[in-house]
Scaffold this motif. Structure first.
Motif, PDB file in Angstrom:
ATOM      1  N   LYS A  55       4.544  28.776   8.580  1.00  0.00           N
ATOM      2  CA  LYS A  55       3.650  29.221   7.513  1.00  0.00           C
ATOM      3  C   LYS A  55       2.260  29.367   8.095  1.00  0.00           C
ATOM      4  CE  LYS A  55       2.268  26.506   4.054  1.00  0.00           C
ATOM      5  NZ  LYS A  55       2.255  25.785   2.765  1.00  0.00           N
ATOM      6  N   VAL A  56       1.728  30.568   8.019  1.00  0.00           N
ATOM      7  CA  VAL A  56       0.381  30.855   8.506  1.00  0.00           C
ATOM      8  C   VAL A  56      -0.547  30.805   7.303  1.00  0.00           C
ATOM      9  CG1 VAL A  56      -1.077  32.507   9.721  1.00  0.00           C
ATOM     10  CG2 VAL A  56       1.346  32.309  10.322  1.00  0.00           C
ATOM     11  N   CYS A  57      -1.506  29.902   7.343  1.00  0.00           N
ATOM     12  CA  CYS A  57      -2.365  29.667   6.177  1.00  0.00           C
ATOM     13  C   CYS A  57      -3.745  30.284   6.364  1.00  0.00           C
ATOM     14  CB  CYS A  57      -2.510  28.169   5.928  1.00  0.00           C
ATOM     15  SG  CYS A  57      -0.979  27.394   5.378  1.00  0.00           S
ATOM     16  N   PHE A  58      -4.184  30.972   5.318  1.00  0.00           N
ATOM     17  CA  PHE A  58      -5.513  31.566   5.260  1.00  0.00           C
ATOM     18  C   PHE A  58      -6.289  30.887   4.134  1.00  0.00           C
ATOM     19  CE2 PHE A  58      -2.309  34.627   6.552  1.00  0.00           C
ATOM     20  CZ  PHE A  58      -2.801  35.077   7.774  1.00  0.00           C
ATOM     21  N   GLU A  59      -7.516  31.284   3.944  1.00  0.00           N
ATOM     22  CA  GLU A  59      -8.341  30.634   2.915  1.00  0.00           C
ATOM     23  C   GLU A  59      -7.786  30.860   1.524  1.00  0.00           C
ATOM     24  OE1 GLU A  59     -13.028  30.520   1.486  1.00  0.00           O
ATOM     25  OE2 GLU A  59     -12.483  31.299   3.467  1.00  0.00           O
ATOM     26  N   GLU A  60      -7.292  32.064   1.252  1.00  0.00           N
ATOM     27  CA  GLU A  60      -6.847  32.394  -0.105  1.00  0.00           C
ATOM     28  C   GLU A  60      -5.337  32.426  -0.274  1.00  0.00           C
ATOM     29  OE1 GLU A  60      -8.861  32.604  -2.591  1.00  0.00           O
ATOM     30  OE2 GLU A  60     -10.706  32.501  -1.394  1.00  0.00           O
ATOM     31  N   ASN A  61      -4.592  32.567   0.823  1.00  0.00           N
ATOM     32  CA  ASN A  61      -3.145  32.687   0.692  1.00  0.00           C
ATOM     33  C   ASN A  61      -2.461  32.228   1.972  1.00  0.00           C
ATOM     34  OD1 ASN A  61      -3.603  34.816   2.484  1.00  0.00           O
ATOM     35  ND2 ASN A  61      -3.585  36.340   0.863  1.00  0.00           N
ATOM     36  N   SER A  62      -1.151  32.444   2.043  1.00  0.00           N
ATOM     37  CA  SER A  62      -0.387  32.059   3.231  1.00  0.00           C
ATOM     38  C   SER A  62       0.759  33.052   3.420  1.00  0.00           C
ATOM     39  CB  SER A  62       0.155  30.640   3.100  1.00  0.00           C
ATOM     40  OG  SER A  62       1.045  30.524   2.008  1.00  0.00           O
ATOM     41  N   LEU A  63       1.334  33.043   4.618  1.00  0.00           N
ATOM     42  CA  LEU A  63       2.423  33.941   4.956  1.00  0.00           C
ATOM     43  C   LEU A  63       3.478  33.161   5.719  1.00  0.00           C
ATOM     44  CD1 LEU A  63       3.693  36.807   5.407  1.00  0.00           C
ATOM     45  CD2 LEU A  63       2.297  36.946   7.484  1.00  0.00           C
ATOM     46  N   VAL A  64       4.714  33.184   5.223  1.00  0.00           N
ATOM     47  CA  VAL A  64       5.831  32.582   5.942  1.00  0.00           C
ATOM     48  C   VAL A  64       6.411  33.655   6.851  1.00  0.00           C
ATOM     49  CG1 VAL A  64       8.095  31.514   5.771  1.00  0.00           C
ATOM     50  CG2 VAL A  64       6.319  30.930   4.104  1.00  0.00           C
ATOM     51  N   THR A  65       6.395  33.381   8.148  1.00  0.00           N
ATOM     52  CA  THR A  65       6.816  34.367   9.134  1.00  0.00           C
ATOM     53  C   THR A  65       8.038  33.889   9.903  1.00  0.00           C
ATOM     54  OG1 THR A  65       6.130  35.583  11.121  1.00  0.00           O
ATOM     55  CG2 THR A  65       5.175  33.408  10.799  1.00  0.00           C
ATOM     56  N   HIS A  66       8.747  34.815  10.513  1.00  0.00           N
ATOM     57  CA  HIS A  66       9.965  34.516  11.258  1.00  0.00           C
ATOM     58  C   HIS A  66       9.673  33.898  12.628  1.00  0.00           C
ATOM     59  CE1 HIS A  66      12.873  36.910   8.679  1.00  0.00           C
ATOM     60  NE2 HIS A  66      11.691  37.191   8.166  1.00  0.00           N
ATOM     61  N   GLU A  67       8.411  33.861  13.036  1.00  0.00           N
ATOM     62  CA  GLU A  67       8.051  33.265  14.316  1.00  0.00           C
ATOM     63  C   GLU A  67       8.080  31.737  14.224  1.00  0.00           C
ATOM     64  OE1 GLU A  67       7.333  34.253  17.313  1.00  0.00           O
ATOM     65  OE2 GLU A  67       7.061  36.419  17.138  1.00  0.00           O
ATOM     66  N   LYS A  68       8.618  31.088  15.254  1.00  0.00           N
ATOM     67  CA  LYS A  68       8.517  29.634  15.342  1.00  0.00           C
ATOM     68  C   LYS A  68       7.088  29.268  15.723  1.00  0.00           C
ATOM     69  CE  LYS A  68      13.277  28.654  16.764  1.00  0.00           C
ATOM     70  NZ  LYS A  68      14.135  28.029  17.810  1.00  0.00           N
ATOM     71  N   ILE A  69       6.689  28.025  15.433  1.00  0.00           N
ATOM     72  CA  ILE A  69       5.330  27.598  15.757  1.00  0.00           C
ATOM     73  C   ILE A  69       5.097  27.631  17.268  1.00  0.00           C
ATOM     74  CG2 ILE A  69       5.846  25.112  15.840  1.00  0.00           C
ATOM     75  CD1 ILE A  69       3.088  24.680  14.500  1.00  0.00           C
TER      76      ILE A  69
END
Length: 234
Positions: free
Chosen positions: A163-177
């Motif tokens: 989960k990539v988190c931004f100030e207003e929202n987030s995005l769940v991506t297929h990339e591993k951390i």
């Protein structure tokens, strides 16, 4: 903007790569070469940031040509032969794509070429003095999202996802951390826990075993504590 050229003796390979590149607005084609002599002419006349390079070509192979260049552009190899991959990485290529390759795999290679990775000696071909060019594409919700790297607060591991988190929202991506840790510029991001990667300039407070970024409290793993402490002015 990344300028690129395709060097391959097969016309169908040019069409496939061009089709993928059309989907990426930050890529701009400079030329097509069907042998290394045409490739030499292109890079002598134009500024080329990135080359998609085949290996087996008439009269001279892609690697033989690459060894002759004093200051080569960034290279993504596109080949049907996996046995040359080790030699490619010894020549400091960015990535090795085995034909046929998917758009997702192609995009991952372009992202690697677009981001500074000081530990591996890669210099960004996408990042200019203007930070708005500091971007990459991430797959999420069956779509590819273009994100601004300087807007990322932190990344949290979600099993095989992140989960990539931004100030207003987030995005769940297929990339591993672990994959994002390798892609994102290490002078900007720091792994602070097995499940968290944070943007250094977004850290507000470091207290005990926690980092505070806005409304978020992020744990500091014991094995990562020394790296976090290195940020402190002591």
């Amino acid at each position: 903007m990344i300028t690129y050229a395709i060097v391959d003796d097969e016309p169908i390979a040019h069409r496939i790569i061009e089709g993928y590149c059309v989907e990426l607005t930050h890529l701009h084609k400079i030329g097509n070469a069907y042998n290394v002599f045409e490739a030499s002419e292109i890079i002598s006349k134009h500024q080329v940031d990135l080359i998609f390079l085949d290996i087996n070509m008439p009269k001279m192979t892609g690697f033989e040509w690459l060894k002759m260049l004093t200051k080569p552009p960034k290279i993504i190899v596109t080949s049907a032969y996996k046995e040359f991959a080790l030699e490619g990485y010894q020549l400091n290529i960015v990535d090795y794509l085995l034909k046929p390759f998917s758009f997702a795999r192609f995009l991952k290679a372009v992202n690697k070429a677009s981001i500074v990775n000081l530990d591996n000696g890669f210099k960004s071909v996408a990042i200019s003095d203007n930070v708005k060019d500091n971007r990459l594409f991430l797959k999420g919700d069956k779509m590819y999202h273009q994100v601004q790297i300087d807007q990322i607060l932190f990344v949290e591991a979600y099993g095989n996802y992140s989960k990539v988190c931004f100030e207003e929202n987030s995005l769940v991506t297929h990339e591993k951390i672990s994959g994002l840790e390798n892609i994102l510029p290490r002078e900007q991001f720091l792994r602070v826990h097995k499940s968290f990667l944070v943007a250094k300039d977004k850290i507000e407070i470091i207290q005990g075993n926690q980092i505070v970024i806005g409304k978020y409290k992020i744990p500091i793993g014991q094995t990562f504590k020394a790296k976090v402490n290195s940020l402190l002015n002591k």
